[in-house]
Design an enzyme around this catalytic site. Sequence first.
Site, short mmCIF file in Angstrom:
data_model
loop_
_atom_site.label_atom_id
_atom_site.label_comp_id
_atom_site.label_asym_id
_atom_site.label_seq_id
_atom_site.Cartn_x
_atom_site.Cartn_y
_atom_site.Cartn_z
N PRO A 90 145.74 213.97 40.95
CA PRO A 90 146.97 213.75 41.29
C PRO A 90 148.17 215.06 40.91
CG PRO A 90 146.39 211.85 40.02
CD PRO A 90 145.15 213.12 39.81
N GLU A 91 148.79 215.49 42.11
CA GLU A 91 149.80 216.63 42.29
C GLU A 91 151.01 215.89 41.72
OE1 GLU A 91 148.98 219.17 45.39
OE2 GLU A 91 146.84 218.64 45.71
N HIS B 97 138.24 199.30 32.33
CA HIS B 97 138.73 200.69 32.16
C HIS B 97 140.04 200.60 31.74
CE1 HIS B 97 134.86 202.00 33.78
NE2 HIS B 97 135.22 201.31 34.89
N ARG C 157 137.00 207.67 34.75
CA ARG C 157 136.34 208.74 34.33
C ARG C 157 136.81 209.26 33.04
NH1 ARG C 157 136.21 212.01 40.04
NH2 ARG C 157 135.88 210.15 41.59
N LYS D 144 150.95 241.12 43.46
CA LYS D 144 149.94 240.43 43.27
C LYS D 144 149.18 240.79 44.46
CE LYS D 144 151.16 236.46 40.58
NZ LYS D 144 150.00 236.55 39.65
#
Length: 293
Positions: free
Chosen positions: A2-3, A104, A123, A166
């Site tokens: 997830p972001e 879970h 997980r 950069k």
Amino acid sequence: MPELPEVETVRRGLEPAMQGARFAKVEVRRGDLRWPLPKDFAKRLQGATVTGMGRRAKYLLADVSSGDVLVMHLGMSGSFHVFDRGGHGKPGAYYHERAKHAAHDHIVFHMSSGSIVTFNDPRRFGSMKLVPRQKLDAEPLLRGLGPEPLGNEFDAAMLARACRGKKTSLKAALLDQRVVAGLGNIYVCEALHRALLSPKRLASTIATRTGAPNDRAERLVVAIKAVLNDAITAGGSSLRDHKQTSGELGMFQHNFRVYDREGQKCRTAGCSGTVKRIVQNGRSTFYCPACQR
């Protein structure tokens, strides 16, 4: 994983159930998530009140009246679900039945508001950590993070300074959490497409030699904020594991312009290009070589 939009969506779902409510009971059904929970985890929370629900990058932060901050990360498959005392959720149009996944449910918060909040993580890459509020700025998980992309302080000048000189690609720079916090592969691809900037472009090209922002930096910041806000409005993107606290799926994946659209027509108005997939730093990048320069 997830972001920012997915985590912000979860924060907004937890806020009504947890903020202002007391931890009436804390069940630790499994203490070995990504890292072991503190042995006194349940004891330190039980009886305390959540005074605020926040977010920093991809981390959820619950301020607790005891002086601790509960720092939570969803990992790859973690999700929170909110139920009433009868164990019933509030299904939406895209609710997914999850009874078969109850094994879970590793952490369960029984709140004085009457809500039951479960953390489900098949997980076990998710994590929870209690950090004293006065030590939060020094917390290793948070201290190296860059600015919040939706914050008022994040602007073209700040991004240009971070990218000045950069030699890495623009996409790699945006994925660097020290440059900007919370962005991941999906929303970097989408923001670069909206800004019409190639992911292969050198990061330094959005700044002048003195580090001042140019037009590319201005366009990119506008695109980042827009795509994140649009995704939050849509409940995030559900590709594998992300669900909202109600069980509903996020819907932003239906609005992708380039991500996971290899071989399909570019959605930029007037562009006849085709979305291409390349690999950068081991991650898939989706972009239109015709309009992204």
